[in-house]
Enzyme design. Structure first.
Site, PDB file in Angstrom:
ATOM      1  N   ARG A 266       0.827  -1.213   0.000  1.00 29.96           N
ATOM      2  CA  ARG A 266       0.000   0.000   0.000  1.00 29.96           C
ATOM      3  C   ARG A 266       0.861   1.264   0.000  1.00 29.96           C
ATOM      4  O   ARG A 266       0.492   2.279  -0.602  1.00 29.96           O
ATOM      5  CB  ARG A 266      -0.942  -0.003   1.209  1.00 29.96           C
ATOM      6  CG  ARG A 266      -2.090  -1.013   1.045  1.00 29.96           C
ATOM      7  CD  ARG A 266      -2.745  -1.328   2.362  1.00 29.96           C
ATOM      8  NE  ARG A 266      -3.956  -2.138   2.262  1.00 29.96           N
ATOM      9  CZ  ARG A 266      -3.987  -3.445   2.013  1.00 29.96           C
ATOM     10  NH1 ARG A 266      -2.845  -4.109   1.816  1.00 29.96           N
ATOM     11  NH2 ARG A 266      -5.136  -4.106   1.965  1.00 29.96           N
TER      12      ARG A 266
ATOM     13  N   ASP B 180      -4.476 -15.174   7.008  1.00 26.80           N
ATOM     14  CA  ASP B 180      -3.192 -15.694   6.522  1.00 26.80           C
ATOM     15  C   ASP B 180      -2.516 -16.606   7.545  1.00 26.80           C
ATOM     16  O   ASP B 180      -1.551 -17.290   7.212  1.00 26.80           O
ATOM     17  CB  ASP B 180      -2.260 -14.536   6.155  1.00 26.80           C
ATOM     18  CG  ASP B 180      -2.778 -13.793   4.928  1.00 26.80           C
ATOM     19  OD1 ASP B 180      -3.549 -14.383   4.144  1.00 26.80           O
ATOM     20  OD2 ASP B 180      -2.425 -12.615   4.767  1.00 26.80           O
TER      21      ASP B 180
ATOM     22  N   ARG C  38      -5.299 -23.617   0.285  1.00 35.83           N
ATOM     23  CA  ARG C  38      -4.656 -23.832   1.587  1.00 35.83           C
ATOM     24  C   ARG C  38      -5.374 -24.861   2.458  1.00 35.83           C
ATOM     25  O   ARG C  38      -4.731 -25.432   3.345  1.00 35.83           O
ATOM     26  CB  ARG C  38      -4.485 -22.492   2.330  1.00 35.83           C
ATOM     27  CG  ARG C  38      -3.389 -21.654   1.712  1.00 35.83           C
ATOM     28  CD  ARG C  38      -3.106 -20.377   2.476  1.00 35.83           C
ATOM     29  NE  ARG C  38      -1.908 -19.731   1.932  1.00 35.83           N
ATOM     30  CZ  ARG C  38      -1.602 -18.455   2.096  1.00 35.83           C
ATOM     31  NH1 ARG C  38      -2.404 -17.676   2.796  1.00 35.83           N
ATOM     32  NH2 ARG C  38      -0.496 -17.964   1.575  1.00 35.83           N
TER      33      ARG C  38
ATOM     34  N   LYS D 140      -6.258 -18.774  -2.172  1.00 37.13           N
ATOM     35  CA  LYS D 140      -5.065 -17.991  -1.806  1.00 37.13           C
ATOM     36  C   LYS D 140      -3.901 -18.465  -2.684  1.00 37.13           C
ATOM     37  O   LYS D 140      -4.130 -19.027  -3.745  1.00 37.13           O
ATOM     38  CB  LYS D 140      -4.779 -18.165  -0.303  1.00 37.13           C
ATOM     39  CG  LYS D 140      -5.848 -17.529   0.578  1.00 37.13           C
ATOM     40  CD  LYS D 140      -5.889 -16.029   0.410  1.00 37.13           C
ATOM     41  CE  LYS D 140      -6.962 -15.377   1.256  1.00 37.13           C
ATOM     42  NZ  LYS D 140      -7.074 -13.940   0.969  1.00 37.13           N
TER      43      LYS D 140
ATOM     44  N   GLY E 197      -0.972 -11.369  -5.049  1.00 34.41           N
ATOM     45  CA  GLY E 197      -2.426 -11.229  -5.138  1.00 34.41           C
ATOM     46  C   GLY E 197      -2.889  -9.838  -4.747  1.00 34.41           C
ATOM     47  O   GLY E 197      -3.828  -9.291  -5.333  1.00 34.41           O
TER      48      GLY E 197
HETATM   49  C1  S3P Z   1      -4.418  -8.831   2.038  1.00 34.29           C
HETATM   50  C2  S3P Z   1      -5.665  -9.248   2.389  1.00 34.29           C
HETATM   51  C3  S3P Z   1      -6.010 -10.647   2.652  1.00 34.29           C
HETATM   52  C4  S3P Z   1      -4.786 -11.540   2.770  1.00 34.29           C
HETATM   53  C5  S3P Z   1      -3.709 -11.217   1.787  1.00 34.29           C
HETATM   54  C6  S3P Z   1      -3.296  -9.756   1.909  1.00 34.29           C
HETATM   55  C7  S3P Z   1      -4.199  -7.397   1.802  1.00 34.29           C
HETATM   56  O1  S3P Z   1      -6.840 -11.079   1.621  1.00 34.29           O
HETATM   57  O2  S3P Z   1      -5.137 -12.900   2.635  1.00 34.29           O
HETATM   58  O3  S3P Z   1      -2.576 -12.030   2.020  1.00 34.29           O
HETATM   59  O4  S3P Z   1      -3.048  -6.948   1.816  1.00 34.29           O
HETATM   60  O5  S3P Z   1      -5.198  -6.685   1.609  1.00 34.29           O
HETATM   61  P1  S3P Z   1      -8.415 -10.789   1.651  1.00 34.29           P
HETATM   62  O6  S3P Z   1      -8.730  -9.930   2.837  1.00 34.29           O
HETATM   63  O7  S3P Z   1      -8.723 -10.083   0.395  1.00 34.29           O
HETATM   64  O8  S3P Z   1      -9.041 -12.143   1.782  1.00 34.29           O
END
Ligand code: S3P
Length: 442
Positions: A29, A323, A354, A350, A97
């Site tokens: 971010r 996570d 998982r 994920k 992701g």
């Molecule tokens: C993340 C949000 C999570 C998490 C991912 C990182 C993020 O996913 O599993 O590793 O940085 O916004 P979701 O909240 O979309 O499931």
């Protein structure tokens, strides 16, 4: 070629005080939000990992300059949304992701084409959850299999604020839509069915966004944003990643003779679900927060070996330790009694599936596990595991689960791919070594 590794037992326990690398979510971010700030943004504690470096490359492809000025210190030369340029080539998010979900929101109002691809795991990640709402706001979108899978394309344009009701609590989807909302006409409302990590909200507020977040009595969260020209971020402090610290903490809880401290770690309450669940299991943990008023609360966690008892993880808790659930399953395998997890179908999409990966890994260790569509039952069996060979499936958190199991085994655990650990925790093996070697940092 992926490299395998045999993780040996920590026969004398883990001891010492360590720090962990910067938080992955906040590092992504910092770069993305820094890119649309109105000048230079200094990021301290930035995680230099495979995932977050993909984000640096992505904003560079959009015409933003990013300077590395020392270990963990980065300057993002923000250009406001107006300064973003059409990338000359497809952007490769690799295994990230978070980048795949957030970037479409960042560029949804920019009048050019952005095309995103990723690795094999990324190509299985559902994308309609962000593409469909962006389309409703006015962007043109493309994706494989009827706009559901990567690679994806986004042709940005004028956006209108909309109401979005998310089917599952997801910080990635929420963040994507809030970013688009900052460039839409009128108000954008995102309604989440439950609480997910709120790093985006905290950073956008500190960058001057007009954002309001209300928790409703039914457990849902309503967030609104109003349009703006640029964020006004100046300096961002990234705390240590609790999701990385979690492996050290659980290792200490399940390896006899252990007592460790992890310092300067993020303690945002939307991320600390694992600590609450471990507490219910009887874990010996001491948490102290340094500065509660900071945008991201930071502190230290002490963990000591202690026998654990089973607990259930409820669907409402799932997003708060999303996570850490694979790792929780390892702790549950060492607890007396049967632990149950439900409402966690998201784990199937994920970095790997998982639920399947954890079932396979725990069974390899001799643990009785029943797999459900949305969860697991784990029959705990306290005591030392002999050893096992665990398949990481290219998933950093599964690889680190295998390593953690190895420390608590009598003969070691072989993990077939340890390179993937660099996605979130470069230096993981060295940190484990320091904590588990006699005469290390004790
Ligand atoms: C993340 C949000 C999570 C998490 C991912 C990182 C993020 O996913 O599993 O590793 O940085 O916004 P979701 O909240 O979309 O499931």
């Amino acid at each position: 070629m992926n490299q395998g590794h045999l993780f040996l037992p920590a026969s004398e326990g883990l001891r010492g005080t360590v720090e962990v690398p910067g938080d992955k979510s906040i590092s992504h971010r910092s770069i993305l939000f820094g890119a649309v700030s109105d000048g230079p943004v200094v990021v301290n504690g930035f995680l230099e990992s495979a995932d977050t470096l993909a984000t640096v490359d992505a904003v560079r492809a959009l015409g933003v300059s990013v300077e590395f000025v020392g270990s963990g210190h980065v300057v993002v030369h923000g250009v406001r949304w107006e300064g973003l340029r059409e990338p000359e080539d497809v952007i490769d998010v690799r295994n990230a992701g978070t980048l795949m979900r957030l970037l479409p929101g960042l560029v949804a109002a920019s009048p050019f084409l952005t095309v995103l691809r990723g690795d094999e795991s990324i190509r299985r990640r559902p994308m309609s959850r962000v593409l469909r709402p962006l389309e409703a706001m006015g962007a043109r979108v493309w994706g494989r299999k009827g706009n559901t899978l990567p690679p994806v394309g986004i042709m940005g344009g004028p956006l209108r604020g909309c109401e979005h009701h998310l089917a599952v609590a997801s910080a990635q989807v929420k963040s994507c839509l809030l970013l688009a909302g900052l460039r839409a006409s009128g108000t954008t409302l995102v309604v989440e069915p439950g609480v997910s990590r709120d790093h985006t909200e905290r950073l956008l507020l500190s960058g001057g966004a007009r954002l309001q977040r209300t928790a409703e009595p039914d457990g849902s969260v309503h967030i609104t944003v109003e349009p703006m020209e640029a964020l006004g971020l100046r300096e961002i402090m990234v705390p240590g990643d609790l999701s990385s610290a979690a492996f050290l903490i659980v290792a200490a809880l399940i390896v006899p003779g252990s007592a460790i401290t992890v310092q300067k770690v993020g303690l945002n309450p939307t991320r600390t679900g694992l600590l609450a669940v471990l507490d219910r299991m009887g874990a010996r943990l001491a948490v102290s927060v340094y500065d509660d008023a900071a945008p991201e609360p930071t502190g230290s966690i002490q963990a000591e070996y202690r026998s654990l008892s089973a607990t259930d993880v409820t669907p409402e808790e799932v997003p708060l330790l999303i996570d850490e659930l694979p790792l929780w399953a390892l702790a549950a395998a060492q607890a007396s009694g049967t632990s149950r997890l439900r409402g966690a179908a998201e784990l199937r999409v994920k970095e790997s599936d998982r639920l399947a990966a954890v079932t396979e890994a725990l069974r390899a260790l001799g643990v009785t596990v029943t797999e459900y569509d949305d969860g697991l039952d784990i029959v705990g069996r306290p005591g030392v595991w002999t050893g096992a060979a665990i398949r990481a499936r290219g998933d950093h958190r599964v690889a680190m689960l295998g390593a953690t199991a190895g420390l608590a085994s009598s003969e070691g655990v072989h993990v077939d791919d340890v390179e993937c650990i660099d996605v979130s925790f470069p230096g993981f093996a060295d940190t484990m070594e320091v904590l588990s070697s006699p005469g290390g940092d004790r």
